[in-house]
Design a protein around this motif. Structure first.
Motif, mmCIF file in Angstrom:
data_model
loop_
_atom_site.group_PDB
_atom_site.id
_atom_site.type_symbol
_atom_site.label_atom_id
_atom_site.label_comp_id
_atom_site.label_asym_id
_atom_site.label_seq_id
_atom_site.Cartn_x
_atom_site.Cartn_y
_atom_site.Cartn_z
ATOM 1 N N THR A 42 0.846 -1.139 0.039
ATOM 2 C CA THR A 42 -0.218 -0.012 -0.021
ATOM 3 C C THR A 42 1.136 1.111 0.044
ATOM 4 O O THR A 42 0.641 2.135 -0.906
ATOM 5 N N LEU A 43 1.728 1.434 0.870
ATOM 6 C CA LEU A 43 2.787 2.617 0.791
ATOM 7 C C LEU A 43 3.548 2.551 -0.333
ATOM 8 O O LEU A 43 3.675 3.891 -0.722
ATOM 9 N N ALA A 44 3.809 1.537 -1.004
ATOM 10 C CA ALA A 44 4.636 1.901 -2.143
ATOM 11 C C ALA A 44 3.764 2.416 -3.294
ATOM 12 O O ALA A 44 4.419 3.205 -4.044
ATOM 13 N N ARG A 45 2.722 2.002 -3.424
ATOM 14 C CA ARG A 45 1.507 2.413 -4.183
ATOM 15 C C ARG A 45 1.284 3.925 -4.027
ATOM 16 O O ARG A 45 1.020 4.728 -5.040
ATOM 17 N N MET A 46 0.847 4.117 -2.781
ATOM 18 C CA MET A 46 0.832 5.474 -2.441
ATOM 19 C C MET A 46 2.109 6.531 -2.729
ATOM 20 O O MET A 46 1.910 7.620 -3.186
ATOM 21 N N LEU A 47 3.159 5.926 -2.538
ATOM 22 C CA LEU A 47 4.385 6.721 -3.187
ATOM 23 C C LEU A 47 4.448 6.987 -4.807
ATOM 24 O O LEU A 47 4.594 8.111 -5.012
ATOM 25 N N ALA A 49 1.805 7.063 -6.229
ATOM 26 C CA ALA A 49 0.759 7.934 -6.842
ATOM 27 C C ALA A 49 1.001 9.631 -6.279
ATOM 28 O O ALA A 49 0.266 10.500 -6.835
ATOM 29 N N ALA A 50 1.990 9.708 -5.230
ATOM 30 C CA ALA A 50 2.170 11.021 -4.787
ATOM 31 C C ALA A 50 2.613 11.820 -5.783
ATOM 32 O O ALA A 50 3.416 11.676 -6.652
ATOM 33 N N ASP A 51 2.423 13.049 -5.718
ATOM 34 C CA ASP A 51 2.806 14.197 -6.602
ATOM 35 C C ASP A 51 4.021 15.077 -6.024
ATOM 36 O O ASP A 51 4.359 15.537 -5.026
ATOM 37 N N ALA A 52 5.106 14.463 -6.654
ATOM 38 C CA ALA A 52 6.519 15.025 -6.317
ATOM 39 C C ALA A 52 6.539 16.717 -6.167
ATOM 40 O O ALA A 52 7.363 17.185 -5.317
#
Length: 311
Positions: A42-47, A49-52
């Motif tokens: 989950t955290l890998a997918r959130m990372l 999808a995050a807007d850098a």
């Protein structure tokens, strides 16, 4: 203990929980969002999808977090480096941080054991695995044996208190018989002192005989029991340095002194007794190289209470 009696996080703070066990979601706190999934995935997918481009907005927050970490480290630095005898648990955790093998499986009990290691132990390698009890005192020792059975090629180091080890101490014999060569580090302060705060809070330091009946046991002579099992049994009486009133309160959570290293040796394991902080690193190295189960009995300070959660 971890949540400081449900005070951290403060009631009303929006909470998001990721847990692979659906029954654990919302068990302790009302949630803004409940995610039933593997935390790593989950955290890998959130990372991903995050807007850098929004990272700059978080610089003040990251600076605050780094400041809190530095403040915490400074607060406990003296204890982490302490040469006091009996050994401070903080120093024991620091020694484990420094000398734990990079590929170790670290297994930790609940209660103060979980609090000491959670707050004072630093994993220095991404190849380490850290497993701790979800609240069942005594879980760590047999869990460490299970981890070693599952991964016999990896070093397994278990951290438990003496109160936790008592639950399944007979399994030292099992480990010896089956060659389950895990290393068990015992934070031996001759007590279950994690209960001290609760007793003091509930009874104001004055425990009645009726209250004691809820958590006192029938007296057992473990020395005679050990002799009946073919081991060497030695009976050690309680010291009487403390005044009657203090002693009465301390009896709720103190034990007779015990040498777990000698007990482990009598059961066929490698037993190592550590009474000074400087002795721990060579003891851990010897235990990891041993071709048999090992118990490192570390004599620690009975007055050292694990720090509570930070509000």
């Amino acid at each position: 203990m971890t949540t400081h009696f449900w005070a951290v996080p403060r009631p009303g703070v929006a909470a998001v929980q990721i847990d692979i066990d659906p029954e654990a979601l919302g068990r302790n706190y009302p949630l803004k969002a409940a995610i039933n999934a593997d935390a790593k995935v989950t955290l890998a997918r959130m990372l991903a999808a995050a807007d850098a481009s929004t990272a700059a907005r978080r610089k003040p927050w990251l600076a605050t977090v780094r400041g809190l970490c530095d403040e915490y480290a400074a607060k406990y630095r003296e204890l982490l480096e302490s040469d006091a005898v009996p050994i401070r648990p903080e120093r024991l955790c620091a020694e484990l941080s420094r000398h734990m093998p990079d590929d170790a499986i670290v297994v930790v009990d609940t209660g103060h054991a979980g609090m000491w290691m959670g707050g004072m132990y630093d994993s220095k390698s991404a190849d380490q695995d850290y497993l701790r009890s979800a609240g069942h005192l005594g879980w760590a020792f047999p869990a460490g044996l299970g981890a070693k059975c599952a991964c016999p090629e990896r070093p397994v180091v278990t951290f438990t208190g003496d109160a936790g080890l008592w639950y399944h101490i007979a399994e030292i014999e099992t480990a010896v018989r089956w060659g389950i060569n895990a290393v068990t580090v015992v934070n031996n302060n001759s007590s279950g002192n994690q209960s001290k705060r609760g007793f003091d809070r509930v009874y104001g330091g004055t425990q009645t005989e009726q209250a004691r009946e809820m958590w006192t046991f029938t007296k057992v002579n473990f020395a005679r029991l050990a002799e009946d099992m073919g081991a060497v049994g030695i009976r050690v009486e309680k010291p009487a340095e403390l005044g009657p009133a203090i002693q009465q309160a301390r009896e709720l959570w103190t034990f007779n002194p015990m040498n777990f290293a000698r007990l482990a040796e009598d059961m066929g394991a490698l037993g190592l007794r550590v009474e000074k902080a400087s002795e721990f690193a060579p003891a851990l190295a010897r235990a990891l190289e041993a071709k048999r189960p090992a118990v490192i009995d570390v004599v620690t300070d009975i007055e050292a209470l694990a720090p509570l959660a930070v509000a």
